[in-house]
Design an enzyme around this catalytic site. Structure first.
Site, PDB file in Angstrom:
ATOM      1  N   TYR A 185     -11.925  -6.053   2.327  1.00  0.00           N
ATOM      2  CA  TYR A 185     -12.324  -7.651   2.177  1.00  0.00           C
ATOM      3  C   TYR A 185     -13.388  -7.233   3.243  1.00  0.00           C
ATOM      4  O   TYR A 185     -14.162  -8.465   3.281  1.00  0.00           O
ATOM      5  CB  TYR A 185     -11.267  -8.283   2.026  1.00  0.00           C
TER       6      TYR A 185
ATOM      7  N   LYS B 188      -2.692   5.072  -0.412  1.00  0.00           N
ATOM      8  CA  LYS B 188      -3.358   5.731  -1.529  1.00  0.00           C
ATOM      9  C   LYS B 188      -3.341   7.158  -0.314  1.00  0.00           C
ATOM     10  O   LYS B 188      -4.713   7.046  -0.981  1.00  0.00           O
ATOM     11  CB  LYS B 188      -4.352   4.994  -1.965  1.00  0.00           C
TER      12      LYS B 188
ATOM     13  N   ASP C 136       0.020   3.113  -7.050  1.00  0.00           N
ATOM     14  CA  ASP C 136       0.166   3.236  -8.279  1.00  0.00           C
ATOM     15  C   ASP C 136       1.736   3.403  -8.333  1.00  0.00           C
ATOM     16  O   ASP C 136       1.824   2.756  -9.692  1.00  0.00           O
ATOM     17  CB  ASP C 136      -0.982   4.776  -9.083  1.00  0.00           C
TER      18      ASP C 136
ATOM     19  N   ASP D 191      -2.567  -7.989  -1.557  1.00  0.00           N
ATOM     20  CA  ASP D 191      -3.144  -8.936  -2.852  1.00  0.00           C
ATOM     21  C   ASP D 191      -2.335  -8.476  -4.262  1.00  0.00           C
ATOM     22  O   ASP D 191      -1.738  -9.407  -4.837  1.00  0.00           O
ATOM     23  CB  ASP D 191      -4.679  -8.971  -2.272  1.00  0.00           C
TER      24      ASP D 191
ATOM     25  N   ASP E 223       0.586 -10.459  -6.453  1.00  0.00           N
ATOM     26  CA  ASP E 223       0.442 -10.766  -7.578  1.00  0.00           C
ATOM     27  C   ASP E 223       1.722 -10.561  -8.679  1.00  0.00           C
ATOM     28  O   ASP E 223       2.158 -11.809  -9.379  1.00  0.00           O
ATOM     29  CB  ASP E 223      -0.409 -11.312  -7.933  1.00  0.00           C
TER      30      ASP E 223
END
Ligand SMILES: NC(=O)c1ccc[n+]([C@@H]2O[C@H](COP(=O)([O-])OP(=O)(O)OC[C@H]3O[C@@H](n4cnc5c(N)ncnc54)[C@H](O)[C@@H]3O)[C@@H](O)[C@H]2O)c1
Length: 360
Positions: free
Chosen positions: A142, A191, A223, A247, A251
């Protein structure tokens, strides 16, 4: 005790839910002799309308001069077609960066009174869960180099992910310190089978883990983590992860608690000043109707008392009052499934009654 709180009401339901949290803080103040001074500053679409900028200089200065800051949410269709540089959401990254808030704490807890709202299988719901997601907030993709260019297939866009050892060390320390006060388990999510940034992340997290021998530290690929959160959320205590993975996963975690309207967050740096906000957005579809769930913002105010001011019993007063109101069956529309429900103001009043020890 006197505390100066900067208020960033923002857009959509932001003003309604921030005003609810202010009323709750005032009730705590009355009971405990704390004088709160609230100063509003413009942010997001409201700031664009008034000044042409999503994050005016005065807002940044005001927040840096406050003891702590409470934010509603920003954004809405009115500003969706503006170029990226002046989009309301740009202010969020700007204020976090200006306040040097590199940690985002997002608790995802299943309230016993809301078990029926959890979309997971009954046996998973019965086991319950109480997760703290520690998300890195000022690094990663970001904030990396980005742009548009001509590539092999013509026009292309790129965003880059970069993490320094320093950034990983400081967020890992926050996670281990938090786990020390909870169930002493940290799962670091990355990852590392693909990304170099993740391989450095994993290495550094384990170096920090060596300083916390009482805390179990394991790794999980992102994942798999997305799957495990719905398969067996009870396995998690503290999760530490990068900005983008945090992020997305937070959620997902919010959804399994039943309502996005319930989850608070705290963004912290190296000082006691933090930025506290619900994890949901500005919900333009329900703005101005007095039906938004104010609880995520009220619980964000409770987190402020705890993390910025060490006012633990005052913070617990708020969370206990919320528990009581939910246990008594009072709900806003998002939790009522078409059944009877209260307005934003009515639920706020119930929480204040519970906090004062009055009949709810
Ligand atoms: N931190 C922030 O300020 C933030 C975060 C996410 C999205 N946004 C912005 O918010 C705007 C709307 O985004 P979105 O619709 O994707 O997400 P959203 O979280 O605003 O809304 C998603 C859904 O959840 C409902 N909802 C959200 N909060 C609620 C609450 N407190 N009570 C009851 N229902 C609630 C909404 O009505 C909507 O149906 C966009 O402009 C987006 O960019 C801002």
């Amino acid at each position: 005790m006197k505390l100066n709180i900067g208020l960033l009401r923002g857009d959509g339901i932001g003003p309604e839910i921030v005003d609810s949290a202010v009323k709750v803080l005032e009730a705590v103040g009355e009971k405990k002799g704390i004088e709160f001074k609230f100063t509003p500053y413009l942010i997001g679409g409201a700031a664009i309308d008034a000044t042409g900028k999503p994050l005016p200089e005065e807002t940044v200065k005001g927040c840096l001069a406050s003891d702590s800051v409470l934010l509603g949410a920003v954004g809405g269709p009115k500003w969706d077609t503006l170029p990226g540089g002046i989009r309301p959401e740009k202010a969020l990254l700007g204020i976090r960066s200006a306040m040097e808030l590199f940690t985002n704490l997002r608790p995802a807890k299943l309230y016993p009174a809301l078990k029926g709202d959890c979309p997971l299988r009954e046996d998973i719901v019965e086991a319950g869960f109480d997760i703290l997601i520690v998300r890195e907030l000022t690094g990663g993709i970001y904030f990396g180099d980005r742009g548009m260019r001509e590539g092999k297939y013509g026009e292309e866009a790129y965003d880059t992910e970069c993490y320094s050892r320093f950034e990983i060390e400081r967020i890992a320390k926050v996670a281990f310190e938090a786990a020390a006060k909870r169930n002493k388990r940290v799962v670091s999510i990355d990852k590392a089978n693909v990304l170099d940034t993740s391989r450095l992340w994993r290495k550094v997290v384990h170096e920090i883990a060596a300083d916390y021998p009482d805390i179990e530290c394991t790794d999980m690929l992102v994942d798999n983590a997305a799957m495990q959160l719905v398969r067996n959320p009870g396995q998690f205590d503290v999760i530490v992860t990068t900005n983008m993975f945090g992020d997305i996963l937070s959620d997902e975690a919010s959804q399994i608690t039943g309502s996005i309207g319930m989850l608070p967050s705290a963004s912290l740096g190296t000082t006691s000043r933090g930025l506290y906000e619900p994890i949901h957005g500005s919900a333009p579809d329900i703005a101005g109707q007095n039906i938004a769930n104010p609880i995520a913002t009220i619980l964000s105010a409770a987190m402020m008392l705890k993390y910025s001011f060490d006012l633990n019993s005052e913070s617990d007063m708020i969370t206990d009052a919320v528990d009581k109101v939910l246990e008594a069956g009072y709900r806003t529309a998002d939790l009522a499934h078409g059944g009877p429900h209260l307005t934003t103001d009515e639920v706020t009043a119930k929480i204040i009654n519970a906090l004062r020890g009055e009949k709810i």
